[in-house]
Design a protein around this motif. Sequence first.
Motif, PDB file in Angstrom:
ATOM      1  N   HIS A   1       0.837  -1.209   0.000  1.00 52.07           N
ATOM      2  CA  HIS A   1       0.000   0.000   0.000  1.00 52.07           C
ATOM      3  C   HIS A   1       0.869   1.255   0.000  1.00 52.07           C
ATOM      4  N   ALA A   2       1.511   1.514  -1.124  1.00 52.49           N
ATOM      5  CA  ALA A   2       2.467   2.616  -1.219  1.00 52.49           C
ATOM      6  C   ALA A   2       1.860   3.962  -0.846  1.00 52.49           C
ATOM      7  N   GLU A   3       0.591   4.154  -1.136  1.00 48.15           N
ATOM      8  CA  GLU A   3      -0.034   5.463  -0.895  1.00 48.15           C
ATOM      9  C   GLU A   3      -0.024   5.861   0.576  1.00 48.15           C
ATOM     10  N   VAL A   4      -0.065   4.905   1.484  1.00 46.48           N
ATOM     11  CA  VAL A   4       0.027   5.235   2.911  1.00 46.48           C
ATOM     12  C   VAL A   4       1.353   4.776   3.514  1.00 46.48           C
ATOM     13  N   ASP A   5       1.914   3.695   2.988  1.00 43.94           N
ATOM     14  CA  ASP A   5       3.167   3.159   3.529  1.00 43.94           C
ATOM     15  C   ASP A   5       4.346   4.095   3.299  1.00 43.94           C
ATOM     16  N   ARG A   6       4.261   4.965   2.297  1.00 46.59           N
ATOM     17  CA  ARG A   6       5.374   5.869   1.999  1.00 46.59           C
ATOM     18  C   ARG A   6       5.703   6.771   3.179  1.00 46.59           C
ATOM     19  N   TRP A   7       4.696   7.076   3.992  1.00 50.05           N
ATOM     20  CA  TRP A   7       4.931   7.931   5.166  1.00 50.05           C
ATOM     21  C   TRP A   7       5.801   7.230   6.202  1.00 50.05           C
ATOM     22  N   PHE A   8       5.932   5.921   6.071  1.00 48.54           N
ATOM     23  CA  PHE A   8       6.721   5.140   7.020  1.00 48.54           C
ATOM     24  C   PHE A   8       7.992   4.579   6.377  1.00 48.54           C
ATOM     25  N   GLY A   9       8.342   5.093   5.200  1.00 51.99           N
ATOM     26  CA  GLY A   9       9.605   4.735   4.563  1.00 51.99           C
ATOM     27  C   GLY A   9       9.532   3.784   3.394  1.00 51.99           C
TER      28      GLY A   9
ATOM     29  N   SER B   1       9.348   2.206  -0.263  1.00 52.87           N
ATOM     30  CA  SER B   1       9.747   2.602  -1.615  1.00 52.87           C
ATOM     31  C   SER B   1       8.633   2.340  -2.613  1.00 52.87           C
ATOM     32  N   GLY B   2       7.488   1.845  -2.153  1.00 59.09           N
ATOM     33  CA  GLY B   2       6.382   1.527  -3.054  1.00 59.09           C
ATOM     34  C   GLY B   2       6.347   0.049  -3.381  1.00 59.09           C
ATOM     35  N   SER B   3       5.619  -0.288  -4.408  1.00 61.40           N
ATOM     36  CA  SER B   3       5.457  -1.678  -4.821  1.00 61.40           C
ATOM     37  C   SER B   3       6.773  -2.253  -5.339  1.00 61.40           C
ATOM     38  N   PHE B   4       7.021  -3.512  -5.039  1.00 67.63           N
ATOM     39  CA  PHE B   4       8.191  -4.201  -5.581  1.00 67.63           C
ATOM     40  C   PHE B   4       8.184  -4.162  -7.102  1.00 67.63           C
TER      41      PHE B   4
END
Length: 188
Positions: free
Chosen positions: A79-87, A89-92
């Motif tokens: 879930h890159a759209e929210v996970d990016r706030w925690f570091g 790099s997005g989807s593999f």
Amino acid sequence: FDRALTARGNDAAERAREGGRFLTRALVVLRKYDDLLSDPGQHGQLPLAVFERLKQWGCRGECFASPLNATLDEFCSLHAEVDRWFGSSGSFFDFHPSSGNFEINPPFTIKSDAVERHVRNLLDDAQRRSAPLSFIFFVPETQNRFSNYKKLLQEFQVCSFRAEKNRHWYRRGAEFRTQLSPPWICPF
């Protein structure tokens, strides 16, 4: 989560706003991953001792992780759209490192050869550029899954190790909920 709680500046009001943003983002991450947490194949974690060894080998990132279980400095997540706030790099599948050493422990439910194709493309590109790029795979030796990796392994330099059935384990993805969560003994 430490990465996401860095308040910018010395302004107390901005630190308070940043704290509120952190709580909102953390709740969204927890809700998004909640359905996956019941299936260890979707959110299982390698033992911490394995990650310590990977760090010694120069491994700097995880190709399939989340803010809830990332152990290395870099990670790709669902879930890159929210996970990016925690570091994150997005989807593999959108990840294109130019060099480095990365751990891959793909979810067991990926039934296609998408992981293998992406790795092959990354390694082919690195080889053309003479760039040092490597991946350390953790793959279940099931008939339908391991055959895909065997093809990939035959094309590139490989060192492999085999863990015996029922003699190795994963940490459970919901381990953060309770410290009493027993490890998941791998049946293959």
